[in-house]
Scaffold this motif. Sequence first.
Motif, short mmCIF file in Angstrom:
data_model
loop_
_atom_site.label_atom_id
_atom_site.label_comp_id
_atom_site.label_asym_id
_atom_site.label_seq_id
_atom_site.Cartn_x
_atom_site.Cartn_y
_atom_site.Cartn_z
N GLN A 32 -2.93 11.31 5.56
CA GLN A 32 -2.71 10.98 6.97
C GLN A 32 -2.56 9.48 7.18
O GLN A 32 -1.73 9.02 7.96
N LEU A 33 -3.39 8.70 6.45
CA LEU A 33 -3.29 7.24 6.55
C LEU A 33 -1.92 6.74 6.11
O LEU A 33 -1.44 5.71 6.60
N HIS A 34 -1.29 7.47 5.19
CA HIS A 34 0.03 7.09 4.71
C HIS A 34 1.16 7.68 5.56
O HIS A 34 2.33 7.53 5.23
N GLY A 35 0.78 8.34 6.67
CA GLY A 35 1.80 8.85 7.59
C GLY A 35 2.47 10.13 7.14
O GLY A 35 3.55 10.48 7.65
N ARG A 52 0.82 -1.21 0.00
CA ARG A 52 0.00 0.00 0.00
C ARG A 52 0.85 1.25 0.00
O ARG A 52 0.42 2.31 -0.47
N GLN A 53 2.06 1.16 0.53
CA GLN A 53 2.97 2.30 0.47
C GLN A 53 3.50 2.51 -0.94
O GLN A 53 3.72 3.64 -1.37
N ARG A 81 -6.39 11.42 -4.54
CA ARG A 81 -6.33 10.65 -3.30
C ARG A 81 -5.45 9.42 -3.46
O ARG A 81 -4.70 9.05 -2.56
N TYR A 111 -7.12 13.11 4.20
CA TYR A 111 -7.34 11.94 5.05
C TYR A 111 -6.47 10.77 4.61
O TYR A 111 -5.85 10.10 5.44
N PHE A 112 -6.40 10.55 3.31
CA PHE A 112 -5.57 9.46 2.82
C PHE A 112 -4.08 9.76 3.00
O PHE A 112 -3.28 8.85 3.20
N HIS A 129 0.46 10.06 -1.87
CA HIS A 129 1.69 9.63 -1.19
C HIS A 129 2.85 9.38 -2.15
O HIS A 129 3.86 8.80 -1.78
#
Length: 264
Positions: free
Chosen positions: A120-123, A93-94, A165, A117-118, A169
């Motif tokens: 944030q999910l990826h740090g 996913r990264q 989205r 938001y996405f 990342h």
Amino acid sequence: MIKITQLAKKFAVENPKKLSEQEKKDPRLKGRFFHSVQDVSFSCAQGQVLGLLGPNGAGKTTTLRMLSTAIKPDAGSVEINNVDVLRNPIIARQKIGFLSGSTGLYGRLSGRENIAYFGQLHGMSPQAISSRIDELAELLDMHSFLDRRCENFSTGMKQKTAIARAVVHSPEVVILDEPTTGLDIMATQTVLDFIRRLKAQGTPVIFSTHHLDEVDELCDRVTVIDKGSSMFDGDIASFRALADGSLHKAFLTSIGQVPAAVVA
């Protein structure tokens, strides 16, 4: 580089009696299991765009969902720069940016908030998210609607937001499932230009489509799937050569719908 080798996935058929006549005749139906993907292999190198083609129900979306780790394959491997990502879904996913067939945006959130938001999910840090959103808004022409609620978006607005989205990342590989379906001419061109930019940056892009003009315009490689198996995998020149330069006839030839002798 992303390399997919002999992916396979079957699904249990809960009630065979409810299958349509067409489904019952599909050779992938074996007992109480439907083998949606049986043997799919292809690769896409840095800076390449691969067009994934196939009839409806061929197994394209199931293949892409396996690449995204949304579902787990029964067999096969997916390597990104020599790392087997299926063994570690978090790493996958990264490394992968995935756009599914449905946008699935949070309607009460703005486009900016959905993308953030996405991130944030990826740090990602707040500063990195803000900078990346500004960059993507420019590339995808989103400034006019970025801070509106997604529930009021047009199809094109939703698709652009979903793409942003998926790549917020800066993934190593981008996978797009029919990214231009339902878009008008201007929105389609924006998406195609964005794919070109990813290619120029050296990011491998895999996208499924039914539009052969997009394949002609963008693709370095083509993979054709039919009945869950790879029927063709090669460069665009080799694909054209199947039918004396006609992509439409080349596609039909690859799935056995037009005999090569007739096409020639």
